[in-house]
Design a protein around this motif. Structure first.
Motif, PDB file in Angstrom:
ATOM      1  N   TYR A   1      -8.368  -1.648  -3.919  1.00  0.00           N
ATOM      2  CA  TYR A   1      -7.868  -0.800  -2.826  1.00  0.00           C
ATOM      3  C   TYR A   1      -8.102   0.681  -3.170  1.00  0.00           C
ATOM      4  CZ  TYR A   1      -4.804   1.544   0.455  1.00  0.00           C
ATOM      5  OH  TYR A   1      -4.319   2.391   1.410  1.00  0.00           O
TER       6      TYR A   1
ATOM      7  N   ARG B   1       0.805  -1.230   0.000  1.00  0.00           N
ATOM      8  CA  ARG B   1       0.000   0.000   0.000  1.00  0.00           C
ATOM      9  C   ARG B   1       0.831   1.270   0.000  1.00  0.00           C
ATOM     10  NH1 ARG B   1      -5.376  -1.641   3.550  1.00  0.00           N
ATOM     11  NH2 ARG B   1      -5.532  -3.721   2.613  1.00  0.00           N
TER      12      ARG B   1
ATOM     13  N   PRO C   1      -5.828  12.635   0.098  1.00  0.00           N
ATOM     14  CA  PRO C   1      -5.446  12.661   1.507  1.00  0.00           C
ATOM     15  C   PRO C   1      -6.472  11.886   2.337  1.00  0.00           C
ATOM     16  CG  PRO C   1      -6.033  14.874   0.697  1.00  0.00           C
ATOM     17  CD  PRO C   1      -6.060  13.958  -0.476  1.00  0.00           C
ATOM     18  N   GLN C   2      -6.012  11.279   3.447  1.00  0.00           N
ATOM     19  CA  GLN C   2      -6.904  10.410   4.238  1.00  0.00           C
ATOM     20  C   GLN C   2      -8.121  11.156   4.739  1.00  0.00           C
ATOM     21  OE1 GLN C   2      -6.797   7.167   4.722  1.00  0.00           O
ATOM     22  NE2 GLN C   2      -4.689   6.422   4.816  1.00  0.00           N
ATOM     23  N   ASN C   3      -7.992  12.489   4.987  1.00  0.00           N
ATOM     24  CA  ASN C   3      -9.173  13.229   5.445  1.00  0.00           C
ATOM     25  C   ASN C   3     -10.087  13.597   4.274  1.00  0.00           C
ATOM     26  OD1 ASN C   3      -8.164  15.425   4.102  1.00  0.00           O
ATOM     27  ND2 ASN C   3      -7.487  16.519   5.917  1.00  0.00           N
ATOM     28  N   GLY C   4      -9.672  13.217   3.049  1.00  0.00           N
ATOM     29  CA  GLY C   4     -10.545  13.323   1.882  1.00  0.00           C
ATOM     30  C   GLY C   4     -10.599  14.671   1.209  1.00  0.00           C
TER      31      GLY C   4
ATOM     32  N   GLU D   1       0.534   5.603  -1.730  1.00  0.00           N
ATOM     33  CA  GLU D   1       0.070   6.706  -0.871  1.00  0.00           C
ATOM     34  C   GLU D   1       0.252   8.104  -1.493  1.00  0.00           C
ATOM     35  OE1 GLU D   1      -1.769   5.656   1.696  1.00  0.00           O
ATOM     36  OE2 GLU D   1      -2.323   7.770   1.909  1.00  0.00           O
TER      37      GLU D   1
ATOM     38  N   GLY E   1     -16.148   2.565   3.592  1.00  0.00           N
ATOM     39  CA  GLY E   1     -15.104   2.254   2.610  1.00  0.00           C
ATOM     40  C   GLY E   1     -15.669   1.872   1.246  1.00  0.00           C
TER      41      GLY E   1
ATOM     42  N   ARG F   1     -10.323   3.907  -1.314  1.00  0.00           N
ATOM     43  CA  ARG F   1      -9.734   5.188  -0.932  1.00  0.00           C
ATOM     44  C   ARG F   1     -10.402   6.388  -1.630  1.00  0.00           C
ATOM     45  NH1 ARG F   1      -4.665   5.303   1.316  1.00  0.00           N
ATOM     46  NH2 ARG F   1      -5.112   7.537   1.405  1.00  0.00           N
TER      47      ARG F   1
END
Ligand SMILES: NC(=O)c1ccc[n+]([C@@H]2O[C@H](COP(=O)([O-])OP(=O)(O)OC[C@H]3O[C@@H](n4cnc5c(N)ncnc54)[C@H](O)[C@@H]3O)[C@@H](O)[C@H]2O)c1
Ligand SMILES: Nc1nc(=O)c(N)c(NC[C@H](O)[C@H](O)[C@H](O)COP(=O)(O)O)[nH]1
Length: 279
Positions: free
Chosen positions: A71, A16, A25-28, A20, A110, A75
């Protein structure tokens, strides 16, 4: 603890990290507040084909790169396809990675929202369509269908509503060929306003070609392409944007990537980069 269905895919933690820098970004949040983070991703053959013919579901990705695509689906908040792909593939458009909602985790956490561009609302979906089967099983979300019609068929509207999906009407330009051209900026702003902070556009050929036009390519934050070691031969659905010319009328490349990284993945190679805008 929910057990994962038998079609669950594994995408190891160790695979993974390389992705990245190419992901939302993980906060979208997107780069600009009214646009979602937008990824273009598809699988191609060595002769730039997405499929054997416009109506043919064609497997290009091997098991590892297929798991990678799933995956990516986990995301992004949404997956965008054209109606040609919906009709040809009867796709699931869910994420089948173990540990995602419906695949080992309660709820739909998800799971991306499928978005189908269908100017004339011609897609004849039914309870038997894979996407709606997955909805009933709690393994995917109902689609949003982007149409140029102001009032789509009431039966279709009611059907979608029953599953939690909907039509979204947007303005499209009518082409002299009889087709439609969506304004990608408008579409992406609309999707963001409906709550999608990130979207991945998966195809097919016409969708990718229009997104790679000089007018719209700057909307792309990331490009992730799986290249499979096969030639599909003549007659395939080819990814080839319209030609561009310099001031002297000489042909120049239609689009190019920068910040490119290549990652071997099983028998495939995955290419990640960003669209290089004109200097
Ligand atoms: N290898 C891959 O990664 C991949 C991904 C997706 C689809 N496919 C394949 O591609 C084929 C379908 O591709 P295609 O090009 O025939 O269809 P498509 O999925 O691009 O859909 C075409 C239709 O979508 C609408 N559309 C597309 N772009 C539009 C725009 N800019 N504005 C307004 N409407 C727009 C139009 O109604 C058009 O007729 C299928 O065979 C499918 O299996 C492969
Ligand atoms: N990454 C990738 N590799 C492929 O070999 C292939 N054919 C697609 N195609 C993308 C397209 O959007 C398809 O419709 C879905 O891959 C089918 O969707 P499901 O698997 O049913 O969810 N994408």
């Amino acid at each position: 603890m929910t057990t994962a269905p038998r079609d669950a895919l594994e995408f190891p933690e160790s695979d993974r990290g390389f992705l990245e820098p190419h992901l939302p970004p993980q906060n979208g949040s997107g780069p600009q507040s009214d646009l979602p983070f937008t990824t273009l991703t598809f699988a191609t053959s060595l002769d730039s084909s997405l499929a054997l013919s416009p109506g043919a579901r064609t497997v290009l990705s091997g098991p590892q790169s297929k798991a990678m695509t799933h995956y990516l689906r986990s995301r992004h908040d949404g997956i965008v396809i054209g109606v040609g792909t919906a009709v040809a593939d009867d796709p699931g458009l869910n994420c089948r990675i173990s540990g995602v909602g419906g695949y080992g985790k309660e709820g739909l956490h998800g799971q991306p929202r499928p978005v189908v561009i269908d100017p004339t609302a011609r897609w004849e979906f039914s309870d038997d369509s894979k996407l709606f089967q997955l909805c009933r099983e709690g393994r995917g979300r109902a689609p949003w269908i982007i149409t140029a019609l102001e009032k789509p068929d009431a039966k279709k509207v009611a059907f979608l509503k029953r599953y939690g999906g909907k039509f979204i009407s947007v303005k499209m330009t009518r082409l002299h060929t009889g087709g439609h051209q969506i304004d990608w900026q408008d579409l992406l702003v609309t999707l963001k306003s409906h709550g999608l902070r990130s979207v991945m556009v998966e195809g097919g050929g016409q969708v990718i070609k229009s997104l790679l036009s000089p007018h719209y390519m700057s909307l792309l934050n990331s490009v992730i392409v799986t290249i499979a070691p096969t030639w599909l031969g003549e007659g395939g659905v080819v990814v080839s944007p319209a030609r561009r010319f310099d001031e002297s009328g000489n042909a120049i490349s239609a689009a190019r990537l920068k910040n490119v990284k290549w990652y071997p993945f099983g028998e495939d190679v995955v290419l990640c980069g960003q669209v290089k805008l004109s200097d």
